[in-house]
Design a protein around this motif. Structure first.
Motif, short mmCIF file in Angstrom:
data_model
loop_
_atom_site.label_atom_id
_atom_site.label_comp_id
_atom_site.label_asym_id
_atom_site.label_seq_id
_atom_site.Cartn_x
_atom_site.Cartn_y
_atom_site.Cartn_z
N GLY A 130 0.80 -1.22 0.00
CA GLY A 130 0.00 0.00 0.00
C GLY A 130 0.83 1.27 0.00
N ALA A 131 2.06 1.20 -0.50
CA ALA A 131 2.93 2.38 -0.52
C ALA A 131 2.62 3.24 -1.74
CB ALA A 131 4.40 1.95 -0.56
N ALA A 132 2.70 4.56 -1.55
CA ALA A 132 2.37 5.50 -2.62
C ALA A 132 3.53 6.40 -3.02
CB ALA A 132 1.18 6.37 -2.20
N ARG A 133 4.59 6.47 -2.18
CA ARG A 133 5.70 7.39 -2.45
C ARG A 133 7.01 6.65 -2.20
NH1 ARG A 133 5.17 11.69 -5.20
NH2 ARG A 133 6.59 12.93 -3.92
N ALA A 134 7.59 6.06 -3.25
CA ALA A 134 8.82 5.27 -3.13
C ALA A 134 10.03 6.15 -3.44
CB ALA A 134 8.77 4.07 -4.07
N PHE A 135 10.98 6.17 -2.53
CA PHE A 135 12.17 7.02 -2.66
C PHE A 135 13.39 6.13 -2.81
CE2 PHE A 135 15.67 9.67 -1.16
CZ PHE A 135 15.39 10.90 -1.75
N VAL A 136 14.23 6.41 -3.83
CA VAL A 136 15.39 5.59 -4.16
C VAL A 136 16.64 6.17 -3.50
CG1 VAL A 136 16.89 4.78 -6.04
CG2 VAL A 136 14.39 4.85 -6.34
N VAL A 137 17.46 5.30 -2.94
CA VAL A 137 18.77 5.68 -2.39
C VAL A 137 19.83 4.87 -3.12
CG1 VAL A 137 20.24 5.81 -0.34
CG2 VAL A 137 17.76 6.17 -0.13
N CYS A 138 20.85 5.54 -3.67
CA CYS A 138 21.91 4.84 -4.40
C CYS A 138 23.17 5.69 -4.38
CB CYS A 138 21.48 4.54 -5.84
SG CYS A 138 21.18 5.99 -6.86
N ASP A 157 7.08 7.09 1.73
CA ASP A 157 6.55 6.09 2.65
C ASP A 157 7.15 4.71 2.39
OD1 ASP A 157 5.27 5.42 0.29
OD2 ASP A 157 3.23 5.63 1.07
N LEU A 158 8.15 4.65 1.51
CA LEU A 158 8.89 3.42 1.25
C LEU A 158 10.25 3.80 0.67
CD1 LEU A 158 7.72 0.05 -0.03
CD2 LEU A 158 9.51 1.16 -1.36
N LEU A 159 11.29 3.06 1.04
CA LEU A 159 12.64 3.31 0.56
C LEU A 159 13.10 2.15 -0.31
CD1 LEU A 159 14.22 4.57 3.91
CD2 LEU A 159 13.43 5.99 2.00
#
Length: 395
Positions: free
Chosen positions: A31-39, A90-92
């Protein structure tokens, strides 16, 4: 048989060709709506992975922090957490190998706890065991997309490099274990052979050390240790080739190392050789950024055998068995030579190069602050052995 407890975390593994195609479905499941990428910068600028994720996620893509550096400096983690918070994440999604994966866990801690990270790190009282604060606030879920094999992929602990090169900041929060891990063949092939080999050597080293502590392990940990070593030793020679299966096999070996710990094993402090190399090695590559884990472990393992073997003769015997070294009165020397042969065959130097007096003093002090390797604070009794290891490896 000694009593033991096995506690497995809930994680989904997607592996092979097209594994990343399953990422949107995993996002929807949570149910996540805003996924943020870390690299790191290399993934952000030299691979198509971030754009591939942006396209796959559509309007659920919240942004990217693409400047995470080697060994996860505290400053980078703080900046990534601020960016993710500002994006309403709301998600990484961690995309990379060990440094990025462990950094993203601490990003989640920073987002959830809302306090300075120094206040949340493991503390070392003057005369007592280390204490990890209980971090009870909810954390955003994490997906790990691996570009190279790493035993950091399914853990709840992390360590960050300090700006001043002092002892690492260590964190533990089981809420930061990933909800899903992706071993996508194309993503794994984006890593240059040198990186795949370096991270793979870290997995191989840990497999070899755990192979030295099979007989005393419980049956579940035994199975993980034996098969992790079989996979890692078989894949190691093929990492320099364009061989996606070798990288997948090394990812599987690394996951088995995580399960070893979940099944009641203690792979980081299985015996004195593993403890000494892990603690001294972590202090070295935290202090000296030009050193990486694979090179450090290659240079320190034979000296550790020579200086710590008397404290764990059974471990030496089992490591010798794994390497095919016959029993005999001079087995420690023969096992050390076999270890050196294995690492030189992988193209690694067996020395660290010159290390100045100030760096040596800082490294030896920081070695005494490593939760995984020294939960009972015993390494301080062996400063002379650690110093002798460092002298030999830096000769």
């Amino acid at each position: 048989m000694e009593p033991f407890t096995s506690i497995s975390s809930a994680v989904r593994i997607h592996a092979g060709d097209g594994a990343l195609d399953r990422l949107p479905g995993e996002l929807a499941r949570l149910g996540a709506a805003r996924a943020f990428v870390v690299c790191g910068n290399s993934v952000a600028t030299r691979t198509p992975l971030v754009e591939q994720l942006r396209a796959a996620l559509g309007d659920r893509y919240a942004g990217c922090y693409g400047r995470m550096r080697k060994d996860a400096p505290l400053e980078d983690v703080e900046q990534a957490a601020a960016s993710a918070r500002a994006a309403g994440a709301d998600l990484l999604i961690a995309v990379g190998a060990g440094s990025v994966v462990k950094a993203t866990r601490v990003v989640a801690i920073a987002m959830g706890e809302g306090r300075p990270l120094e206040d949340l790190a493991t503390r070392y009282p003057g005369n007592g065991p280390p204490v990890s604060p209980r971090l009870l606030a909810p954390k955003p879920p994490i997906f790990n997309v691996l570009t190279a094999p790493t035993s950091a992929q399914n853990r709840g602990g992390s360590a960050l490099r300090r700006f001043d090169g002092g002892a690492r900041l260590e964190f533990f929060d089981p809420r930061t274990r990933p909800a899903a891990i992706f071993w996508d063949s194309d993503a794994l092939m984006t890593a240059p052979p040198a990186l795949a080999q370096s991270t793979g050597l870290g997995v191989y080293w840990r497999a070899l050390m755990s192979r030295g502590a099979v007989r005393q392990a419980n049956p579940l940990a035994q199975a993980a240790r034996l098969h992790a070593y079989a996979l890692a030793s078989g894949a190691l020679r093929r990492l320099r080739e364009p061989d996606a299966d070798a990288r997948l096999e090394m990812c599987a070996a690394a996951l088995l190392q995580n399960r070893d710990e979940e099944d009641g094993g203690r792979p980081f402090d299985a015996h004195w050789i593993a403890r000494a190399v892990y603690a001294l090695g972590a202090a070295l590559f935290n202090r000296i950024p030009d050193l990486d884990q694979g090179r450090v472990h290659a240079a320190l393992t034979a000296p550790a055998l020579r200086h710590f073997a008397s404290l764990c003769p059974d471990a030496v015997d089992q490591i010798g068995e794994a390497l095919g070294v016959p029993s005999g009165s001079s087995r420690t020397g023969a096992v050390a030579a076999a270890v050196e042969t294995a690492f030189t065959a992988a193209g690694l130097p067996l020395t660290l190069g010159a290390i100045g007096a100030a760096d040596r003093a800082s490294v030896l002090e920081s070695t005494l602050y490593n939760f995984n390797a020294d939960r009972a604070r015993e390494l301080a009794m062996h400063r002379d052995r650690l110093a002798a290891m460092l002298d030999e490896a830096a000769a």
